[in-house]
Design an enzyme around this catalytic site. Structure first.
Site, PDB file in Angstrom:
ATOM      1  CE  LYS A  88      -1.882   8.011   1.568  1.00  8.32           C
ATOM      2  NZ  LYS A  88      -1.371   9.469   1.670  1.00  8.32           N
ATOM      3  CG  ASN A 126       5.505   5.423   5.087  1.00 15.58           C
ATOM      4  OD1 ASN A 126       4.469   5.405   5.536  1.00 15.58           O
ATOM      5  ND2 ASN A 126       5.799   4.166   4.850  1.00 15.58           N
ATOM      6  CG  ASN A 185      -3.784  -1.251   4.287  1.00 17.19           C
ATOM      7  OD1 ASN A 185      -3.149  -2.176   5.073  1.00 17.19           O
ATOM      8  ND2 ASN A 185      -3.277   0.023   4.088  1.00 17.19           N
ATOM      9  CG  PHE A 186      -6.457  -7.343   6.255  1.00 13.28           C
ATOM     10  CD1 PHE A 186      -7.391  -6.755   6.901  1.00 13.28           C
ATOM     11  CD2 PHE A 186      -6.836  -8.146   5.242  1.00 13.28           C
ATOM     12  CE1 PHE A 186      -8.805  -7.095   6.566  1.00 13.28           C
ATOM     13  CE2 PHE A 186      -8.069  -8.685   4.781  1.00 13.28           C
ATOM     14  CZ  PHE A 186      -9.094  -7.890   5.427  1.00 13.28           C
ATOM     15  CB  SER A 187      -0.437  -5.083   5.883  1.00 10.31           C
ATOM     16  OG  SER A 187      -0.768  -4.515   4.738  1.00 10.31           O
ATOM     17  CB  CYS A 188      -1.399   0.508   7.661  1.00  8.83           C
ATOM     18  SG  CYS A 188      -0.784   2.260   7.888  1.00  8.83           S
ATOM     19  CE  LYS A 226       0.570  -3.197   0.617  1.00 10.85           C
ATOM     20  NZ  LYS A 226       0.625  -1.852   0.274  1.00 10.85           N
ATOM     21  CG  ASN A 253       2.031  -2.457   4.060  1.00  8.81           C
ATOM     22  OD1 ASN A 253       2.695  -1.500   3.754  1.00  8.81           O
ATOM     23  ND2 ASN A 253       0.556  -2.225   4.080  1.00  8.81           N
ATOM     24  CB  THR A 254       5.995  -0.595   5.418  1.00 12.01           C
ATOM     25  OG1 THR A 254       4.742  -0.141   6.188  1.00 12.01           O
ATOM     26  CG2 THR A 254       6.328   0.231   4.029  1.00 12.01           C
TER      27      THR A 254
END
Length: 424
Positions: A88, A126, A185-188, A226, A253-254
């Protein structure tokens, strides 16, 4: 970006010997186009893959999220046989990360909007943030996992605010644990963009280029970027990330979403003290969208980067071996699963591997590379589809099917002439 010799078996005391500040050139066999090389033997298909110098027993990777949130669950993933685990996402100051409960909502095949809906789950939203555990705790667990599983692939997912020094410190600290690679993580899509993190970077190519520059100047292990699907053309930021030194792309990502409104309470879901906020959408319903995004990235990578030194990790709605095969047929080297694990458990990897092997046997494929990217060549423009169909119609018209008139029957060719007008 420094290159790292990963061909030897890595032990718990592994220390890189030499780093070269150049674009890495991993010792991966070259491929010519996307041709199929079918095996003539009936041996058991080989699911193992080597990606950016990292050897995995199969292409199935735990996607960053709850399934990689602590030592216990990551250990479980390795024990069950997952090819790799992406932890995570971590940042320097976990104290700023405050989650709420409930933070998930589901979309079922039956009409949504009622808490009584009991159909198949096809969508999952989420509003969860990145890891809220202290960084020191996560780092200690990374190190412990690499000591206990030195030959398994552990990837750290990282995210930071717009601060070069913070990014450099975070990279240095996670690398000291012995992790094998980094996913950035470039995408949350929710929560973190408010702090100029996550999708706020992935949606801004100028900002992305700058941050990727910081990351790749510091990192000494392979870096995957990402990507967010919440953008018009996902190939644009993917291109920027690769040109800035990243070895791999992970997508998607989502998807930003509102799960629905409860028609009994008139409140949105997931409902926290009567309120909610848009969140990230995943599970089976996003699979077609993810395929389209991965196809777009793969075509760009093949045409502009030669599909040699870079990798692609497909993400989105994978619950069966067939779902994974689709991503691989579009050019993905690995396939990530997150929501699927939350719904079906860690042991689902055994089912995924068995189903993927069944697919490979049906087509006589002996390895993942035998069919990786094969279907990419069948995508074209709508204009070209029109041209192809018009040509096909003309060709069919040019072929005489059966006899046009009773006068065309002949004595010598009577049997063949009869057969020419039989439909089955």
């Amino acid at each position: 970006m420094a290159s790292l010799n990963l061909t030897q078996i890595r032990g718990k005391n592994f220390v890189p010997v030499e780093f070269a500040r150049t674009r890495p050139c991993w010792n991966r066999p070259s491929r010519v186009g996307f041709k199929v090389f079918a095996s003539e033997s009936q041996a058991e298909p080989d699911l193992s893959v080597t990606v950016n110098g990292l050897h995995m027993p199969n292409p199935f990777v735990i996607g960053s999220g709850p399934p990689g949130t602590n030592y216990t669950v990551m250990k479980r993933a390795f024990d069950e046989g997952w090819g790799a685990v992406i932890a995570k996402t971590v940042s320097l100051d976990a104290a700023k990360v405050i989650n709420v409960t409930p933070r998930y909502a589901r979309l079922r095949a039956e009409p949504n909007g009622s808490a009584k809906a009991k159909g198949q789950i096809i969508g999952w939203e989420n509003i969860e943030l990145i890891s809220d555990r202290p960084l020191e705790t996560m780092l200690k667990e990374f190190k412990q996992l690499k000591e206990e599983y030195p030959d398994r692939i552990l990837i750290a997912s990282i995210m930071e605010e717009y601060n070069k020094a913070a990014w450099e410190e975070l990279i240095d600290r996670v690398e000291q644990t012995g992790i094998d690679a980094i996913e950035v993580n470039f995408s949350c899509p929710h929560g973190m963009p408010e702090r100029k993190m996550g999708a706020a970077v992935g949606q801004d190519c100028a900002l992305l280029e700058e941050v990727c520059g910081w990351v790749n100047a510091k990192a000494t292990v392979p870096v995957w970027a990402k990507m967010t699907p919440n953008i018009t053309d996902i190939a644009l930021p993917a291109r920027v990330a690769l040109r800035s030194g990243c070895e791999g792309i992970a997508a998607i990502n989502t998807i930003m979403s509102v799960m629905g409104i409860n028609l009994d309470t008139l409140r949105p879901e997931p409902c926290v003290e009567g309120y909610s906020t848009p969140g990230g959408y995943s599970s089976k319903a996003v699979h077609p969208i993810a395929l389209a995004k991965v196809m777009s990235i793969a075509k760009m990578m093949k045409s502009e980067f030669g599909d040699k030194d870079h990798s692609l990790s497909g993400i989105g709605g994978v619950e069966t071996g067939g779902d994974a095969a689709e991503f691989i047929l579009l050019g993905a080297n690995t396939v990530q699963v997150c929501t699927g694990v939350m719904m079906h458990g860690y042991s689902v990897v055994k089912k995924l591997c068995a189903e993927l092997k069944d697919f490979m046997k049906a087509h006589n494929f002996s390895s993942i590379e035998d069919f990786r990217g094969v279907s990419l060549q069948y995508f074209t423009t709508h204009t070209d589809l029109v041209r192809r169909q018009q040509e096909a119609i003309q060709q069919r018209k040019a072929i005489r099917r059966g006899l046009q008139s009773d006068k065309d029957w002949t004595g010598d060719g009577f049997v063949k002439e009869t057969e020419s007008m039989v439909s089955n």
